[in-house]
Design a protein around this motif. Structure first.
Motif, PDB file in Angstrom:
ATOM      1  N   LYS A 115     -29.641   9.068  25.455  1.00  0.00           N
ATOM      2  CA  LYS A 115     -29.389   9.322  24.299  1.00  0.00           C
ATOM      3  C   LYS A 115     -27.897   8.520  24.072  1.00  0.00           C
ATOM      4  N   GLN A 146     -26.428   9.135  19.013  1.00  0.00           N
ATOM      5  CA  GLN A 146     -27.201  10.456  18.547  1.00  0.00           C
ATOM      6  C   GLN A 146     -26.564  11.847  19.258  1.00  0.00           C
ATOM      7  N   ARG A 147     -25.519  11.457  20.285  1.00  0.00           N
ATOM      8  CA  ARG A 147     -25.816  13.117  20.782  1.00  0.00           C
ATOM      9  C   ARG A 147     -24.220  13.212  20.403  1.00  0.00           C
ATOM     10  N   GLU A 176     -25.873  15.088  16.350  1.00  0.00           N
ATOM     11  CA  GLU A 176     -26.505  16.484  17.052  1.00  0.00           C
ATOM     12  C   GLU A 176     -26.260  17.173  17.324  1.00  0.00           C
ATOM     13  N   GLN A 177     -24.155  17.307  17.830  1.00  0.00           N
ATOM     14  CA  GLN A 177     -23.482  18.218  17.804  1.00  0.00           C
ATOM     15  C   GLN A 177     -22.974  18.508  16.746  1.00  0.00           C
ATOM     16  N   ARG A 198     -24.564  18.636  13.640  1.00  0.00           N
ATOM     17  CA  ARG A 198     -25.451  19.594  12.928  1.00  0.00           C
ATOM     18  C   ARG A 198     -25.665  21.239  13.685  1.00  0.00           C
ATOM     19  N   LEU A 199     -25.210  21.143  14.426  1.00  0.00           N
ATOM     20  CA  LEU A 199     -24.980  22.848  15.221  1.00  0.00           C
ATOM     21  C   LEU A 199     -23.482  23.353  14.177  1.00  0.00           C
ATOM     22  N   GLY A 221     -31.869  10.332  12.071  1.00  0.00           N
ATOM     23  CA  GLY A 221     -30.385  10.637  10.808  1.00  0.00           C
ATOM     24  C   GLY A 221     -30.830  10.522  10.067  1.00  0.00           C
TER      25      GLY A 221
END
Length: 248
Positions: A27, A31-32, A35-36, A38-39, A63
């Protein structure tokens, strides 16, 4: 509480060109980070970039991204332009570093929580210094706080100076704090910050937040015990890959 996370991501980097697109175990770095983020308790996560390649990549993995001017002097200015493009009001805007793929949702949430107080203008994170290497590294800015946990000053030098003790024993006599470069702002304050001229203290230390303090803005802090690992060089990429391997 309505909050928006914006991740500034430039393609150009002196030490690591194309940094947001660097592959980290299948990834990209950006992107990483997305993704983090979005948590966390964010209503929206948006990448603000100056490069079509990054924009297309972010849209490609699902995204959200906006294209911003290439000539912004700082990530803060890029975040403000992106926020204006979104056209969606928020109680706070979180500026998430695009080169920290291990950012933790709890760190973002700690800043958002500070905006439950209507007096909060700017928020950032601090972490206790635990080693001599951290304390004396000019790459890890230190910070001193007032009684209300508002920042008094940031420096690349250890602060405060413990004049009565040898420097190598300072950690035995004082609880030093380092700064973690994650910020959140009231949108009205963010707009004002982008209009400020550079300050002598900022130019001396190369720390943008000193400009804000010099102009009377208040920076509240939340403390974290979670580590962060920014990626600036090829060596940092290798360390990140080793960390990812240990997680699986």
């Amino acid at each position: 509480m309505h909050s928006i996370g914006i991740i500034p991501a430039r393609y150009a980097s002196t030490r690591l060109p194309g940094k947001p697109l660097v592959d980290l175990a299948g990834k990209s770095m950006i992107q990483r980070v997305v993704e983090q983020a979005r948590l966390a308790a964010l209503d929206r996560v948006v990448v603000a970039t100056d490069d079509q390649r990054i924009l297309d990549h972010v849209l490609g993995f699902g995204g959200e991204a906006v294209l911003t001017r290439p000539d912004h002097p700082s990530g803060t200015d890029r975040v403000w332009e992106a926020y204006q493009q979104l056209g969606q009001p928020a109680d706070c805007v979180v500026n998430i570093q695009g080169d920290e793929p291990f950012i933790q949702p709890a760190q973002i949430n700690a800043l958002i929580d500070l905006f439950a107080d209507a007096d909060t203008q700017i928020a950032t994170l601090v972490k206790q210094v635990i080693s001599q290497e951290e304390l004396f590294s000019p790459h890890l800015p230190k910070v001193v706080l007032g009684a209300q946990r508002e920042a008094l000053y940031f420096s690349r030098h250890p602060i405060p100076y413990l004049r009565q003790y040898p420097s190598m024993s300072w950690l035995d006599h004082h609880r030093f704090l380092r700064h973690i470069g994650l910020y959140a702002y009231r949108p009205t304050v963010l707009q004002q910050l982008t209009r400020l001229a550079p300050d002598a203290l900022e130019l001396a230390e190369s720390l943008e937040q000193l400009r804000w303090l010099a102009h009377g803005f208040r920076i509240r802090t939340a403390e974290t015990d979670l580590a962060t690992h920014g990626i600036d060089t090829p060596d940092d990429v290798q360390r990140a890959l080793r960390q990812l391997q240990n997680e699986f």
